[in-house]
Design a protein around this motif. Structure first.
Motif, PDB file in Angstrom:
ATOM      1  N   SER A 274      42.274  51.773  32.534  1.00  0.00           N
ATOM      2  CA  SER A 274      43.576  51.764  32.743  1.00  0.00           C
ATOM      3  C   SER A 274      43.961  50.846  33.548  1.00  0.00           C
ATOM      4  CB  SER A 274      44.113  53.069  33.155  1.00  0.00           C
ATOM      5  OG  SER A 274      45.305  53.256  33.160  1.00  0.00           O
ATOM      6  N   VAL A 275      43.332  50.873  34.794  1.00  0.00           N
ATOM      7  CA  VAL A 275      43.771  49.663  35.708  1.00  0.00           C
ATOM      8  C   VAL A 275      43.475  48.489  35.467  1.00  0.00           C
ATOM      9  CG1 VAL A 275      42.749  48.677  38.064  1.00  0.00           C
ATOM     10  CG2 VAL A 275      43.079  51.230  38.063  1.00  0.00           C
ATOM     11  N   ARG A 276      42.219  48.116  34.514  1.00  0.00           N
ATOM     12  CA  ARG A 276      42.121  46.784  34.137  1.00  0.00           C
ATOM     13  C   ARG A 276      43.076  46.167  33.029  1.00  0.00           C
ATOM     14  NH1 ARG A 276      38.022  43.456  33.480  1.00  0.00           N
ATOM     15  NH2 ARG A 276      36.634  44.757  34.520  1.00  0.00           N
ATOM     16  N   GLU A 277      43.476  47.517  32.304  1.00  0.00           N
ATOM     17  CA  GLU A 277      44.836  46.930  31.082  1.00  0.00           C
ATOM     18  C   GLU A 277      46.159  46.814  31.920  1.00  0.00           C
ATOM     19  OE1 GLU A 277      47.641  49.449  27.920  1.00  0.00           O
ATOM     20  OE2 GLU A 277      45.816  50.404  28.902  1.00  0.00           O
ATOM     21  N   GLN A 278      46.237  47.538  32.958  1.00  0.00           N
ATOM     22  CA  GLN A 278      47.650  47.107  33.731  1.00  0.00           C
ATOM     23  C   GLN A 278      47.586  46.015  34.700  1.00  0.00           C
ATOM     24  OE1 GLN A 278      50.496  48.677  32.992  1.00  0.00           O
ATOM     25  NE2 GLN A 278      49.225  50.135  31.724  1.00  0.00           N
ATOM     26  N   ALA A 279      46.580  45.752  35.200  1.00  0.00           N
ATOM     27  CA  ALA A 279      46.333  44.457  36.060  1.00  0.00           C
ATOM     28  C   ALA A 279      46.327  43.217  35.331  1.00  0.00           C
ATOM     29  CB  ALA A 279      44.958  44.421  36.615  1.00  0.00           C
ATOM     30  N   GLN A 280      45.949  43.464  34.009  1.00  0.00           N
ATOM     31  CA  GLN A 280      45.682  42.063  33.240  1.00  0.00           C
ATOM     32  C   GLN A 280      47.194  41.938  32.551  1.00  0.00           C
ATOM     33  OE1 GLN A 280      42.360  42.866  30.377  1.00  0.00           O
ATOM     34  NE2 GLN A 280      41.140  41.742  32.016  1.00  0.00           N
ATOM     35  N   LYS A 281      48.100  42.865  32.210  1.00  0.00           N
ATOM     36  CA  LYS A 281      49.276  42.729  31.675  1.00  0.00           C
ATOM     37  C   LYS A 281      50.241  42.171  32.755  1.00  0.00           C
ATOM     38  CE  LYS A 281      49.756  46.367  28.457  1.00  0.00           C
ATOM     39  NZ  LYS A 281      50.402  47.925  28.220  1.00  0.00           N
ATOM     40  N   GLY A 282      49.827  42.672  34.260  1.00  0.00           N
ATOM     41  CA  GLY A 282      50.441  41.962  35.302  1.00  0.00           C
ATOM     42  C   GLY A 282      50.405  40.422  35.273  1.00  0.00           C
ATOM     43  N   PHE A 283      49.205  40.127  35.219  1.00  0.00           N
ATOM     44  CA  PHE A 283      48.827  38.590  35.251  1.00  0.00           C
ATOM     45  C   PHE A 283      49.453  38.036  34.383  1.00  0.00           C
ATOM     46  CE2 PHE A 283      43.967  40.008  36.891  1.00  0.00           C
ATOM     47  CZ  PHE A 283      44.609  40.151  37.940  1.00  0.00           C
ATOM     48  N   VAL A 284      49.681  38.435  33.127  1.00  0.00           N
ATOM     49  CA  VAL A 284      50.539  37.526  32.084  1.00  0.00           C
ATOM     50  C   VAL A 284      51.644  37.338  32.403  1.00  0.00           C
ATOM     51  CG1 VAL A 284      51.562  37.749  29.761  1.00  0.00           C
ATOM     52  CG2 VAL A 284      48.949  38.656  30.218  1.00  0.00           C
ATOM     53  N   ASP A 285      52.177  38.280  33.165  1.00  0.00           N
ATOM     54  CA  ASP A 285      53.512  37.975  33.728  1.00  0.00           C
ATOM     55  C   ASP A 285      53.836  36.922  35.099  1.00  0.00           C
ATOM     56  OD1 ASP A 285      54.546  40.116  32.224  1.00  0.00           O
ATOM     57  OD2 ASP A 285      54.432  41.547  33.803  1.00  0.00           O
ATOM     58  N   ILE A 286      52.402  36.677  35.454  1.00  0.00           N
ATOM     59  CA  ILE A 286      52.503  35.757  36.273  1.00  0.00           C
ATOM     60  C   ILE A 286      51.799  34.261  35.686  1.00  0.00           C
ATOM     61  CG2 ILE A 286      51.746  35.028  38.893  1.00  0.00           C
ATOM     62  CD1 ILE A 286      51.175  38.209  39.129  1.00  0.00           C
ATOM     63  N   SER A 287      52.401  33.403  35.670  1.00  0.00           N
ATOM     64  CA  SER A 287      51.796  32.060  34.973  1.00  0.00           C
ATOM     65  C   SER A 287      50.874  32.421  33.828  1.00  0.00           C
ATOM     66  CB  SER A 287      50.835  31.507  36.145  1.00  0.00           C
ATOM     67  OG  SER A 287      49.719  32.123  36.347  1.00  0.00           O
ATOM     68  N   GLU A 288      51.545  33.074  32.797  1.00  0.00           N
ATOM     69  CA  GLU A 288      50.926  33.411  31.604  1.00  0.00           C
ATOM     70  C   GLU A 288      49.410  34.128  31.785  1.00  0.00           C
ATOM     71  OE1 GLU A 288      52.822  30.367  31.714  1.00  0.00           O
ATOM     72  OE2 GLU A 288      54.563  31.682  30.966  1.00  0.00           O
ATOM     73  N   GLY A 289      49.048  34.184  32.950  1.00  0.00           N
ATOM     74  CA  GLY A 289      47.548  34.740  33.178  1.00  0.00           C
ATOM     75  C   GLY A 289      46.561  33.811  32.715  1.00  0.00           C
ATOM     76  N   HIS A 290      46.727  32.765  32.656  1.00  0.00           N
ATOM     77  CA  HIS A 290      45.784  31.673  32.091  1.00  0.00           C
ATOM     78  C   HIS A 290      44.749  31.430  33.197  1.00  0.00           C
ATOM     79  CE1 HIS A 290      47.639  31.339  28.488  1.00  0.00           C
ATOM     80  NE2 HIS A 290      48.678  30.654  28.717  1.00  0.00           N
ATOM     81  N   ASP A 291      45.451  31.308  34.676  1.00  0.00           N
ATOM     82  CA  ASP A 291      44.724  30.796  35.756  1.00  0.00           C
ATOM     83  C   ASP A 291      43.945  31.932  36.324  1.00  0.00           C
ATOM     84  OD1 ASP A 291      45.170  28.242  35.151  1.00  0.00           O
ATOM     85  OD2 ASP A 291      47.115  28.452  36.301  1.00  0.00           O
ATOM     86  N   ILE A 292      44.132  33.453  36.009  1.00  0.00           N
ATOM     87  CA  ILE A 292      43.785  34.504  36.870  1.00  0.00           C
ATOM     88  C   ILE A 292      42.900  35.016  36.047  1.00  0.00           C
ATOM     89  CG2 ILE A 292      44.562  36.518  37.942  1.00  0.00           C
ATOM     90  CD1 ILE A 292      47.351  35.182  37.915  1.00  0.00           C
ATOM     91  N   GLU A 293      41.735  35.569  36.598  1.00  0.00           N
ATOM     92  CA  GLU A 293      40.566  36.415  35.964  1.00  0.00           C
ATOM     93  C   GLU A 293      40.413  37.604  36.910  1.00  0.00           C
ATOM     94  OE1 GLU A 293      35.804  35.787  34.966  1.00  0.00           O
ATOM     95  OE2 GLU A 293      37.042  34.129  35.567  1.00  0.00           O
TER      96      GLU A 293
END
Length: 392
Positions: A274-293
């Protein structure tokens, strides 16, 4: 630093019942919204458990039914975690202090260890009493059985052997039937609200009521059997033994869960997902998440609270302001969407560098005299002695 909102949803916990009460979610029990249907039915269940535990304990003793006394202890297993949650909630949700930097969630873990240990030994004691009754019934003459039971209980019963091995009073059957009826009503009422809300938490509570109802049916069956069949007084201690085994199982599971929490066992895979799912959704909101892993998730459970650590890889060209924005938005997102998360710490690593070994932030545990330098004064003293010896 962005503040973590206290809004919780059910994204971190999907359905499925477990009799493992230490992980039982009490979100409706601890809610302050008394007009909410989920809150009302959950608290009604709590008060019913309390009333029935007392009634079954008193009735089991008065009507000479070991099965009903064991069933009363079983009711206490359901009641204990809810009462414990209410008793420790104000402590476990207190903000951390300099003296307690990870908060006060372990207070609940300590309380749970105490309560579950008492339930475990209570179940063992009830099982031992039932075994003694069965042994006296099948292998001893009436006088010897009465004397053994007198020593086991620490006093002499006025009814002698008749009280120790006779069939339980038929009045106990009415009490058992009443508890079954109440529990069945609570099951259906709670499940109706659960279906309306699509709440897995309420559904789990409903299943708890159904299990209590089934346990009550076992109690009712052994009481009726002991009264309706000739020479079947042994049925009641057999029922008491079976129910005490359920209590021992629940007590042992809760005790182990509390010990694991106190030993800082990792959070469940379900919570990590659940933490992974929400964190990755948050990454999408920041610079489309392309640069964050998101490379790693770890953490521990502390009472009602989850203390989570994330390892996040970002481009090495990013500035401190860039990673600070990621940290704040990730903390806010995970804290508000994953129920129970009270702390989120983020460790940033360069994306261009391969992932390091797990737990590389820990200092190696091999502390030997050769690898651990001694205090300066002692080194000087040793050197002085060494030089002294060499000069000789």
């Amino acid at each position: 630093m962005a503040s973590i909102t206290q809004t919780r949803n059910h994204s971190g916990h999907k359905g499925g019942h477990s009799h493992h009460h230490h992980h039982h979610d009490n979100v409706y029990l601890t809610s302050q919204n008394k007009n909410d249907a989920g809150v009302r039915i959950t608290r009604l269940g709590l008060y019913s458990n309390l009333g029935m535990a007392i009634a079954k304990g008193v009735g089991g003793y008065a009507f000479n039914s070991k099965a009903m006394i064991a069933d009363a202890i079983h009711s206490v297993t359901d009641l204990a975690s809810d009462v414990l949650t209410l008793a420790t909630l104000s402590f476990s949700l207190r903000p951390p202090t300099d003296k307690f930097p990870t908060g006060f969630g372990k207070i609940e873990s300590l309380g749970s260890l105490g309560v579950s240990s008492m339930l475990l030994f209570g179940g063992l004691w009830m099982g031992y009493g039932s075994l003694l009754t069965l042994y006296g019934h099948f292998f001893l003459d009436p006088a010897s059985a009465a004397e053994m039971m007198s020593h086991a209980h620490g006093h002499s019963h006025s009814h002698g052997h008749d009280h120790a091995s006779a069939a339980p009073s038929l009045h106990a059957a009415w009490l058992a039937a009443g508890t079954v009826a109440i529990k069945e009503w609570l099951y259906h009422a709670t499940m109706n609200v659960a279906r309306e809300r699509k709440s897995s938490v309420l559904a789990s509570n409903a299943v708890h009521h159904r299990i209590d109802s089934l346990t009550g049916i076992v109690t009712l069956a052994v009481i009726l059997g002991a009264n309706l069949m000739e020479s079947a007084a042994w049925l009641d201690p057999v029922g008491g033994l079976l129910i005490s085994l359920m209590v021992v199982k629940a007590g042992a599971e809760n005790t182990m869960a509390a010990l694991f929490e106190l030993a800082d066992k990792s959070i469940d895979d379900e919570v990590k997902a659940s933490v992974r799912e929400q964190a990755q959704k948050g990454f999408v909101d920041i610079s489309e998440g392309h640069d964050i892993e998101l490379r790693d998730i770890s953490g521990v459970k502390s009472g009602q609270n989850y203390l989570v650590d994330l390892e996040v890889a970002v481009p090495s060209a990013w500035t401190i302001e860039d990673v600070r924005e990621v940290e704040e938005k990730t903390r806010t997102r995970v804290g508000s969407k994953v129920r129970g998360v009270r702390r989120v710490r983020v460790r940033f690593v360069p994306k261009e560098v391969a992932a390091g070994p797990k737990f590389d932030e820990f200092i190696p545990g091999d502390v030997s005299p050769k690898s651990s330098p001694e205090p300066e004064g002692e080194d000087d003293n040793h050197n002085g002695h060494g030089d002294h010896h060499k000069s000789k």
